[in-house]
Design a protein around this motif. Structure first.
Motif, short mmCIF file in Angstrom:
data_model
loop_
_atom_site.label_atom_id
_atom_site.label_comp_id
_atom_site.label_asym_id
_atom_site.label_seq_id
_atom_site.Cartn_x
_atom_site.Cartn_y
_atom_site.Cartn_z
N PHE A 286 10.48 11.10 -0.24
CA PHE A 286 9.42 11.09 0.67
C PHE A 286 9.59 9.71 1.41
O PHE A 286 9.42 9.79 2.80
N ARG A 287 10.20 8.72 0.69
CA ARG A 287 10.53 7.41 1.50
C ARG A 287 11.57 7.77 2.55
O ARG A 287 11.38 7.16 3.62
N TYR A 288 12.75 8.40 2.06
CA TYR A 288 13.88 8.57 3.08
C TYR A 288 13.39 9.49 4.29
O TYR A 288 13.81 8.99 5.48
N PHE A 289 12.73 10.37 4.15
CA PHE A 289 12.31 11.30 5.29
C PHE A 289 11.21 10.92 5.94
O PHE A 289 10.44 11.77 6.57
N ASN A 290 10.50 9.72 5.45
CA ASN A 290 9.29 9.17 6.15
C ASN A 290 7.97 10.28 6.00
O ASN A 290 7.03 10.14 6.89
N VAL A 291 7.77 10.74 4.78
CA VAL A 291 6.70 11.63 4.62
C VAL A 291 5.54 10.80 4.80
O VAL A 291 4.39 11.35 5.39
N THR A 292 5.67 9.73 4.14
CA THR A 292 4.15 8.85 4.39
C THR A 292 4.12 7.96 5.80
O THR A 292 3.24 7.10 5.63
N ALA A 293 5.06 7.95 6.81
CA ALA A 293 5.00 7.03 7.68
C ALA A 293 3.75 7.19 8.57
O ALA A 293 3.31 6.24 9.35
N GLY A 294 2.93 8.50 8.66
CA GLY A 294 1.93 8.41 9.49
C GLY A 294 0.60 8.11 8.78
O GLY A 294 -0.62 8.47 9.13
N ILE A 295 0.63 7.46 7.61
CA ILE A 295 -0.63 7.23 7.11
C ILE A 295 -1.47 6.19 7.73
O ILE A 295 -0.91 5.20 8.47
N ALA A 296 -2.73 6.22 7.89
CA ALA A 296 -3.64 5.51 8.66
C ALA A 296 -3.92 4.11 7.74
O ALA A 296 -4.04 4.08 6.55
N PRO A 297 -3.99 2.94 8.51
CA PRO A 297 -4.45 1.84 8.07
C PRO A 297 -5.86 2.08 7.39
O PRO A 297 -6.56 2.39 8.13
N SER A 298 -6.32 1.35 6.33
CA SER A 298 -7.49 1.20 5.63
C SER A 298 -7.77 0.04 4.84
O SER A 298 -6.72 -0.52 4.33
N ASN A 299 -8.91 -0.38 4.75
CA ASN A 299 -9.03 -1.42 3.80
C ASN A 299 -9.24 -0.92 2.39
O ASN A 299 -9.78 -1.49 1.21
N LEU A 300 -9.46 0.44 2.36
CA LEU A 300 -9.56 1.05 0.80
C LEU A 300 -8.11 1.23 0.05
O LEU A 300 -8.21 1.46 -0.97
N TYR A 301 -7.09 0.89 0.67
CA TYR A 301 -5.79 1.04 -0.04
C TYR A 301 -4.76 -0.01 0.64
O TYR A 301 -4.72 -0.37 1.77
N HIS A 302 -3.76 -0.38 -0.29
CA HIS A 302 -2.98 -1.35 0.19
C HIS A 302 -1.60 -0.80 -0.41
O HIS A 302 -1.23 -1.23 -1.42
N LEU A 303 -0.71 -0.13 0.42
CA LEU A 303 0.33 0.66 -0.33
C LEU A 303 1.79 -0.13 0.33
O LEU A 303 1.61 -0.34 1.62
N PRO A 304 2.80 -0.36 -0.36
CA PRO A 304 3.92 -1.00 0.28
C PRO A 304 4.55 0.11 1.30
O PRO A 304 4.52 1.13 1.04
#
Length: 304
Positions: A286-304
C-alpha cells in the motif's frame, strides 16, 4: 333599505377574500412554473423558462469483461477485508468491466457459514462452489468448470484465478489484455520447465479466455483421466497442453512476481505481486503503490 347586519358582513367576507386572491394573482395554469419560478417572482424578477440541463454523456461501452475469482477460505476474513480494500481503492480500469468474486467450497462450520452469509449480504461478492473446501485438492478445477454454468446468462471474455495473497493491479492487467485475442488464451507468469518457457502459469494468478473455461467445464477426460488433485497450477497447464488449448500464451514475467522476504523488490510497472502472507507485507504494498495517498486531512486522525 335596512343597514347591513353583522351576519351579512360575515357572509360577504369569504367572497371578498376570494375576489382579492383572483384579482391580485390569477389561478395558476396547468404545468405551473414551480418552486424556482415562485422564488424568482418574490425576488422581483420575471419568471423565465429554464433550459433543462444537458444529459451527461454515457460512459463508453466496455471493450471486454473479466471475472477475477479470488480463491480463499472461510477463516481468512481479515485477509479478505484487506483484499477488498486493495481492489476498491484502485483507479477504475478504462473501457473494461472487471468483477471480483471470492470463491469458496461448501462451508460446513455453522459459525463460518453465518459470518460468510453476512459477508455475502454486505458485499455481494461471494461464490460458494459444490466441492469440499480445499486449496490443492480440486478447487481450481471446480472453479473453472463451474464458471461457464454460473455465468451462462452473461459470459465474460476472460476468467482469472487469483490467490488471496496476491495484489493485482487491475488497470495494468487490463492494458495487457487490450488487443489480445479473445479466444484460446492463457496468460500469467510462466513457469519454465526444460526448454519450454511457459508450460504452465504460476498459481499467484492466471487467466484464460471464456472458451477455454468452457472447454475445461465440458471435458470429462480431465477428472477421469488427468485428475484434479495435486499441484493445481501444473495440472491446468497439463490439461491445456494435452488438449491443445491455450495456444495464445502470454508470459507476464517479470511484471508478475513473488515479493522478497525483505519487502524491497516492488516494480512500478507491476501487474501482480504475490506472497503477501501478513499485514506487514500488505502495508508495504500500500505504501509503495500510494494506495493511501488520497486520504483527506482530518483532525480525527493523524497518520504518518
Amino acid at each position: 333599505m335596512k343597514p347591513p347586519t353583522p351576519t351579512s358582513y360575515l357572509l360577504l367576507a369569504p367572497l371578498a377574500i376570494l375576489l382579492l386572491v383572483f384579482v391580485l394573482r390569477p389561478p395558476s395554469r396547468a404545468g405551473s412554473d414551480g418552486l424556482g419560478a415562485l422564488c424568482a417572482r418574490r425576488a422581483g424578477f420575471a419568471a423565465a423558462a429554464v433550459a433543462a440541463p444537458a444529459p451527461e454523456a454515457s460512459p463508453p461501452e466496455p471493450e471486454f469483461s473479466l471475472l477475477v475469482g479470488v480463491l480463499t477460505m472461510p477463516g481468512r476474513r481479515e485477509r479478505r477485508d484487506i483484499v477488498r480494500m486493495a481492489y476498491a481503492l484502485q483507479p477504475p480500469a478504462a473501457r473494461a468491466r472487471v468483477d471480483v468474486r471470492f470463491v469458496f467450497c461448501r462451508v460446513a462450520d455453522p459459525v463460518d457459514a453465518a459470518l460468510l452469509a453476512a459477508e455475502a449480504r454486505r458485499h455481494g461478492d461471494v461464490v460458494v462452489l459444490d466441492c469440499a473446501e480445499n486449496m490443492n485438492d480440486g478447487k481450481t478445477y471446480a472453479y473453472l468448470s463451474s464458471v461457464p454454468r454460473l455465468f451462462a446468462s452473461a459470459p465474460y471474455d476472460y476468467v482469472m484465478k487469483a490467490d488471496d495473497d496476491t495484489y493485482l493491479r487491475v488497470a495494468a492487467l487490463v492494458e495487457e489484455l487490450r488487443g489480445k485475442p479473445r479466444g484460446d488464451l492463457y496468460l500469467g507468469r510462466g513457469f519454465p520447465v526444460g526448454d519450454d518457457p511457459a508450460p504452465f502459469m504460476h498459481g499467484m494468478g492466471y487467466l484464460v479466455s471464456w472458451d477455454v473455461a468452457e472447454w475445461v467445464s465440458g471435458n470429462e477426460d480431465i477428472p477421469r483421466s488427468n485428475g484434479t488433485r495435486g499441484h493445481e497450477d501444473r495440472l491446468l497447464g497439463k490439461w491445456l497442453n494435452a488438449g491443445g488449448r491455450g495456444k495464445n500464451r502470454y508470459n507476464l514475467k517479470p511484471r508478475m512476481y513473488d515479493v522478497h522476504w525483505d519487502v524491497d523488490n516492488f516494480w512500478p510497472d507491476t501487474v501482480a505481486v504475490h506472497r503477501l502472507k501478513d499485514n506487514r507485507r500488505w502495508a508495504a504494498v500500500f505504501r509503495y503503490f500510494n494506495v493511501t495517498a488520497g486520504i483527506a486531512p482530518s483532525n480525527l486522525y493523524h497518520l504518518p
